[in-house]
Motif scaffolding. Structure first.
Motif, mmCIF file in Angstrom:
data_model
loop_
_atom_site.group_PDB
_atom_site.id
_atom_site.type_symbol
_atom_site.label_atom_id
_atom_site.label_comp_id
_atom_site.label_asym_id
_atom_site.label_seq_id
_atom_site.Cartn_x
_atom_site.Cartn_y
_atom_site.Cartn_z
ATOM 1 N N LEU A 12 2.482 10.749 -9.437
ATOM 2 C CA LEU A 12 1.661 11.154 -10.580
ATOM 3 C C LEU A 12 1.017 12.510 -10.340
ATOM 4 O O LEU A 12 0.920 13.341 -11.252
ATOM 5 N N PHE A 13 0.569 12.742 -9.121
ATOM 6 C CA PHE A 13 -0.045 14.030 -8.775
ATOM 7 C C PHE A 13 0.948 15.171 -8.914
ATOM 8 O O PHE A 13 0.584 16.293 -9.294
ATOM 9 N N ALA A 14 2.228 14.921 -8.608
ATOM 10 C CA ALA A 14 3.239 15.976 -8.696
ATOM 11 C C ALA A 14 3.780 16.145 -10.108
ATOM 12 O O ALA A 14 4.145 17.262 -10.502
ATOM 13 N N ILE A 15 3.823 15.059 -10.873
ATOM 14 C CA ILE A 15 4.419 15.127 -12.207
ATOM 15 C C ILE A 15 3.441 15.668 -13.246
ATOM 16 O O ILE A 15 3.853 16.325 -14.204
ATOM 17 N N PRO A 64 1.229 18.252 -13.382
ATOM 18 C CA PRO A 64 1.315 19.678 -13.722
ATOM 19 C C PRO A 64 2.561 20.033 -14.522
ATOM 20 O O PRO A 64 2.511 20.899 -15.414
ATOM 21 N N LEU A 65 3.674 19.373 -14.210
ATOM 22 C CA LEU A 65 4.902 19.652 -14.952
ATOM 23 C C LEU A 65 4.766 19.225 -16.410
ATOM 24 O O LEU A 65 5.173 19.950 -17.332
ATOM 25 N N LEU A 66 4.183 18.040 -16.621
ATOM 26 C CA LEU A 66 3.976 17.579 -17.990
ATOM 27 C C LEU A 66 2.982 18.468 -18.733
ATOM 28 O O LEU A 66 3.140 18.716 -19.937
ATOM 29 N N TYR A 67 1.975 18.957 -18.023
ATOM 30 C CA TYR A 67 0.973 19.806 -18.670
ATOM 31 C C TYR A 67 1.590 21.131 -19.113
ATOM 32 O O TYR A 67 1.324 21.612 -20.228
ATOM 33 N N VAL A 68 2.423 21.736 -18.259
ATOM 34 C CA VAL A 68 3.084 22.993 -18.627
ATOM 35 C C VAL A 68 4.053 22.775 -19.783
ATOM 36 O O VAL A 68 4.134 23.590 -20.719
ATOM 37 N N LEU A 69 4.788 21.663 -19.744
ATOM 38 C CA LEU A 69 5.703 21.365 -20.843
ATOM 39 C C LEU A 69 4.938 21.132 -22.139
ATOM 40 O O LEU A 69 5.363 21.589 -23.216
ATOM 41 N N SER A 70 3.801 20.442 -22.062
ATOM 42 C CA SER A 70 2.987 20.232 -23.256
ATOM 43 C C SER A 70 2.422 21.545 -23.780
ATOM 44 O O SER A 70 2.369 21.769 -24.996
ATOM 45 N N ALA A 71 1.992 22.426 -22.876
ATOM 46 C CA ALA A 71 1.468 23.731 -23.298
ATOM 47 C C ALA A 71 2.543 24.587 -23.947
ATOM 48 O O ALA A 71 2.265 25.358 -24.871
ATOM 49 N N SER A 72 3.795 24.458 -23.486
ATOM 50 C CA SER A 72 4.873 25.247 -24.084
ATOM 51 C C SER A 72 5.214 24.786 -25.493
ATOM 52 O O SER A 72 5.707 25.569 -26.301
ATOM 53 N N LEU A 73 4.943 23.515 -25.782
ATOM 54 C CA LEU A 73 5.207 22.981 -27.119
ATOM 55 C C LEU A 73 3.991 23.045 -28.033
ATOM 56 O O LEU A 73 4.065 22.615 -29.185
ATOM 57 N N ASN A 74 2.886 23.577 -27.518
ATOM 58 C CA ASN A 74 1.658 23.655 -28.311
ATOM 59 C C ASN A 74 1.670 24.935 -29.145
ATOM 60 O O ASN A 74 1.741 26.039 -28.592
ATOM 61 N N PRO A 75 1.607 24.854 -30.438
ATOM 62 C CA PRO A 75 1.671 26.067 -31.271
ATOM 63 C C PRO A 75 0.381 26.877 -31.272
ATOM 64 O O PRO A 75 0.348 27.981 -31.810
ATOM 65 N N GLY A 76 -0.703 26.385 -30.667
ATOM 66 C CA GLY A 76 -1.970 27.092 -30.709
ATOM 67 C C GLY A 76 -2.007 28.358 -29.886
ATOM 68 O O GLY A 76 -2.728 29.297 -30.196
ATOM 69 N N TRP A 134 0.824 -1.204 0.000
ATOM 70 C CA TRP A 134 0.000 0.000 0.000
ATOM 71 C C TRP A 134 0.859 1.256 0.000
ATOM 72 O O TRP A 134 0.457 2.298 -0.530
ATOM 73 N N ARG A 135 2.047 1.185 0.577
ATOM 74 C CA ARG A 135 2.945 2.334 0.565
ATOM 75 C C ARG A 135 3.435 2.622 -0.849
ATOM 76 O O ARG A 135 3.583 3.787 -1.238
ATOM 77 N N HIS A 136 3.682 1.572 -1.614
ATOM 78 C CA HIS A 136 4.087 1.764 -3.006
ATOM 79 C C HIS A 136 2.981 2.430 -3.810
ATOM 80 O O HIS A 136 3.241 3.313 -4.638
ATOM 81 N N LEU A 137 1.736 2.018 -3.578
ATOM 82 C CA LEU A 137 0.623 2.633 -4.293
ATOM 83 C C LEU A 137 0.476 4.104 -3.936
ATOM 84 O O LEU A 137 0.225 4.950 -4.804
ATOM 85 N N VAL A 138 0.638 4.431 -2.655
ATOM 86 C CA VAL A 138 0.554 5.835 -2.242
ATOM 87 C C VAL A 138 1.684 6.649 -2.864
ATOM 88 O O VAL A 138 1.475 7.782 -3.333
ATOM 89 N N ALA A 139 2.892 6.079 -2.914
ATOM 90 C CA ALA A 139 4.020 6.789 -3.511
ATOM 91 C C ALA A 139 3.801 7.026 -5.005
ATOM 92 O O ALA A 139 4.106 8.101 -5.531
ATOM 93 N N ILE A 140 3.243 6.026 -5.681
ATOM 94 C CA ILE A 140 2.965 6.183 -7.115
ATOM 95 C C ILE A 140 1.905 7.252 -7.344
ATOM 96 O O ILE A 140 2.017 8.089 -8.252
#
Length: 329
Positions: free
Chosen positions: A67-70, A72-84, A57-63
């Motif tokens: 995911l919760f922390a990563i 937003p970072l992926l979303y901002v990086l995706s928005a920076s590469l979006n030409p729209g 259960w600790r592994h599931l909580v860590a995962i």
């Protein structure tokens, strides 16, 4: 008196040793032994229910937290590469990729992103260095010296931090205008003046934080240095600063992050676009009513994140370990 022939005990012992070695070899090949350890069997594999109850259960909580922390970072990086240029089309991550937003950052004359980046780097590093030096000097004085008003001074530093610096924004603005009439180099629209404001506002909490860490350094080190003829200045710069390096790294890192992301005071003090910081400059990409470019804003935010991440990696070895361990017997 015995029917055994001479040498039979030795032969029987040799046979027993060979049999024992065969058993150990069979156990190691069948997975029942421990590699490199003779005569020690491996622990049996735990059932899944027991594993999940104790560790899984600790592994599931860590995962889930990762995911919760990563995300937003992926979303901002995706928005920076979006030409729209909007956030609505960036909902599907990395569906459209382009580096036009990054090229726009350094090609606009009205919005000098390169100058903002350099200004943020200079102001942040100078403020962090000044905050660490002033805070360490004050903390050393409160920790090692005994003088009248010592307790009152510590209490005052703690109480002053209850009131945010933003409450004095109007007073700071009027004060900088008055100083600029006499000394324009440190007045309004001056980076040096902004640095001095940051140093004055960050002195209290950092001094109190360092004071607690300075108290963990044994005073016997100071006494031994005084016997050898060292004064307070030599003890502070050559001995104490090395022993309290972890707290210096933490204070410097927090000061740099807070300074580089500060918006209110920087927007009030700095007027010319060439002198502004990243926090103030990036706001211009989304402040216009009809020309909001979130893609360029996200690209600038991604590049701005390199500064604190690089500083954190550079100071990580000081943050993780404490250098005071084992300084005295």
């Amino acid at each position: 008196m015995s029917n055994l022939r001479p040498g039979a005990p030795a032969a029987r012992g040799l046979i027993d040793n060979v049999a024992a070695q065969d058993d150990e070899l069979a156990a190691s090949t069948s997975g029942r032994g421990t590699a490199g350890v003779r005569g020690v069997a491996a622990a049996p594999r735990r059932p899944f229910k027991r594993y999940f109850r104790e560790t899984g259960w600790r592994h599931l909580v860590a995962i889930a937290i990762s995911l919760f922390a990563i995300f937003p970072l992926l979303y901002v990086l995706s928005a920076s590469l979006n030409p729209g240029g909007t956030l609505l089309t960036a909902n599907s991550l990395f569906s459209n990729t382009s580096i036009d937003s990054y090229l726009t950052l350094f090609s606009s004359d009205r919005q000098p992103y390169g100058a903002w980046y350099i200004n943020t780097l200079i102001i942040g590093l100078v403020t962090a260095a000044g905050t660490v030096l002033l805070g360490a000097l004050a903390a050393y004085s409160f920790s090692r010296m005994r003088f009248t008003g010592r307790r009152f001074g510590l209490t005052t530093l703690l109480v002053v931090q209850m009131f945010p610096q933003m409450l004095a924004m109007v007073a700071i603005f009027l004060l900088m205008v008055a100083i600029g009439d006499v000394f324009p180099a440190i007045g309004l629209n001056s980076q040096i003046g902004l640095i001095m404001i940051y140093l004055g506002g960050a002195l209290g909490v950092n001094t109190y934080l360092m004071y607690g860490f300075f108290n963990t350094v044994p005073s016997s080190i100071d006494e031994a240095a005084k016997i050898d003829g060292a004064g307070h200045a030599r003890i502070f710069f050559t001995i104490i600063l090395r022993l309290v390096a972890p707290i210096l790294a933490v204070v410097g890192l927090l000061s740099f992050i807070g300074t580089s992301s500060e918006f209110v005071l920087a927007s009030v003090i700095l007027i010319d676009p060439e002198k502004q910081t990243l926090a103030v400059g990036l706001y211009k990409f989304i402040s216009d009513e009809f020309s909001k470019n979130w893609s360029v804003f996200a690209a600038g935010a991604v590049l701005a994140a390199i500064l604190p991440v690089a500083l954190f990696l550079a100071l990580q070895r000081y943050i993780v370990g404490g250098l005071t361990a084992g300084s005295v017997k």
